[in-house]
Design an enzyme around this catalytic site. Structure first.
Site, mmCIF file in Angstrom:
data_model
loop_
_atom_site.group_PDB
_atom_site.id
_atom_site.type_symbol
_atom_site.label_atom_id
_atom_site.label_comp_id
_atom_site.label_asym_id
_atom_site.label_seq_id
_atom_site.Cartn_x
_atom_site.Cartn_y
_atom_site.Cartn_z
ATOM 1 N N ASP A 291 -7.799 2.311 0.293
ATOM 2 C CA ASP A 291 -7.732 2.543 2.026
ATOM 3 C C ASP A 291 -9.472 2.436 2.452
ATOM 4 O O ASP A 291 -10.051 1.957 1.501
ATOM 5 C CB ASP A 291 -7.396 4.042 2.422
ATOM 6 C CG ASP A 291 -8.329 5.306 1.906
ATOM 7 O OD1 ASP A 291 -9.295 5.007 1.206
ATOM 8 O OD2 ASP A 291 -8.303 6.274 2.449
ATOM 9 N N LYS B 274 0.930 -1.306 0.196
ATOM 10 C CA LYS B 274 0.048 -0.055 -0.137
ATOM 11 C C LYS B 274 0.707 1.299 -0.138
ATOM 12 O O LYS B 274 0.524 2.246 -0.816
ATOM 13 C CB LYS B 274 -0.792 0.081 1.046
ATOM 14 C CG LYS B 274 -1.822 1.103 1.291
ATOM 15 C CD LYS B 274 -2.828 1.182 2.433
ATOM 16 C CE LYS B 274 -3.566 2.300 2.420
ATOM 17 N NZ LYS B 274 -3.815 2.586 3.926
#
Ligand code: SF4
Length: 227
Positions: free
Chosen positions: A151, A133
């Protein structure tokens, strides 16, 4: 509720047709949608994103305001004991692990990347403590997006907009990269994050104020007559 959403999806048409207008309308709504972290160069970007795990961007910006005054090059992070770095980043939480990751990353940048921040997700994920990420966010900001950052806001809005039925962020990303044009991979998460923070709240989505409510969102809470 599920059948209502399935009905609405049929009425609104397939996601492949809706994705273009969704991006267009959100871009018109939030032309300034960008990353909320503050940084002045690639190294500061990398450190900010590493610090942002499990905390808010506002919190990170408060900490980096001081941090970046003193720590400007990879060497600077290695010239102090870990405890000193821990003290400066303390407020971002998980400070011991973060300090260790940052110092390890700086060492590798110097030893393997000539002190420069690499640009690909593959290289970025080799850095200690840099997960996929984090690497995705950094690569996208460096103009080289290789995926779509998922997210909590991106997850929620993608589901509400009927762009994915998945729960797992990796599977959601897989659905989104098939759907969203590559040129929009970097911008798309920012648009959803901004919309999620301002209108499509987790508990109380303000559908009455949403530019997607009438014809693009199968989860709109507006009565069908208004849609
Ligand atoms: S119509 Fe409602 S549920 Fe759909 S994106 Fe807008 S605020 Fe969210």
């Amino acid at each position: 509720m599920r059948s209502y959403i399935a009905e609405a999806r049929k009425r609104l048409g397939p996601k492949k047709q809706r994705i273009g207008p969704i991006i267009e309308r959100l871009t018109a709504e939030y032309p300034e949608a960008t990353i909320a972290l503050r940084f002045r160069n690639e190294l500061e970007l990398l450190v900010s994103v590493m610090l942002s795990a499990q905390t808010t961007d506002v919190n990170v910006n408060r900490v980096t305001e001081n941090l970046f005054e003193k720590y400007r090059r990879p060497d600077d992070y290695l010239a102090v004991p870990a405890e000193e770095l821990e003290r400066v980043i303390y407020r971002t939480g998980f400070f011991r692990q973060k300090a260790k990751s940052i110092q390890g990353t700086m060492r590798m940048l110097i030893e393997e990347f000539d002190g420069e921040v690499p640009r690909t997700v593959e290289e970025l994920t080799r850095l200690p403590g840099v997960a996929r990420k984090t690497a995705n966010v950094v690569a996208a900001e460096l103009g080289n997006p290789q995926g779509i950052v998922v997210d909590t806001h991106v997850r929620r809005l993608s589901q509400r907009l009927g762009l994915t039925k998945q729960e797992d962020p990796v599977k959601i990303e897989r659905d989104l990269v098939k759907l969203v044009p590559r040129a929009d991979w970097a911008r798309f998460p920012h648009l959803l994050i901004w919309h999620g923070r301002r209108i499509c709240d987790a508990r109380r989505p303000r559908c009455e104020d949403c530019p997607l409510a009438v014809d693009l969102c199968p989860s709109s809470r507006l009565p069908i007559a208004a849609a």
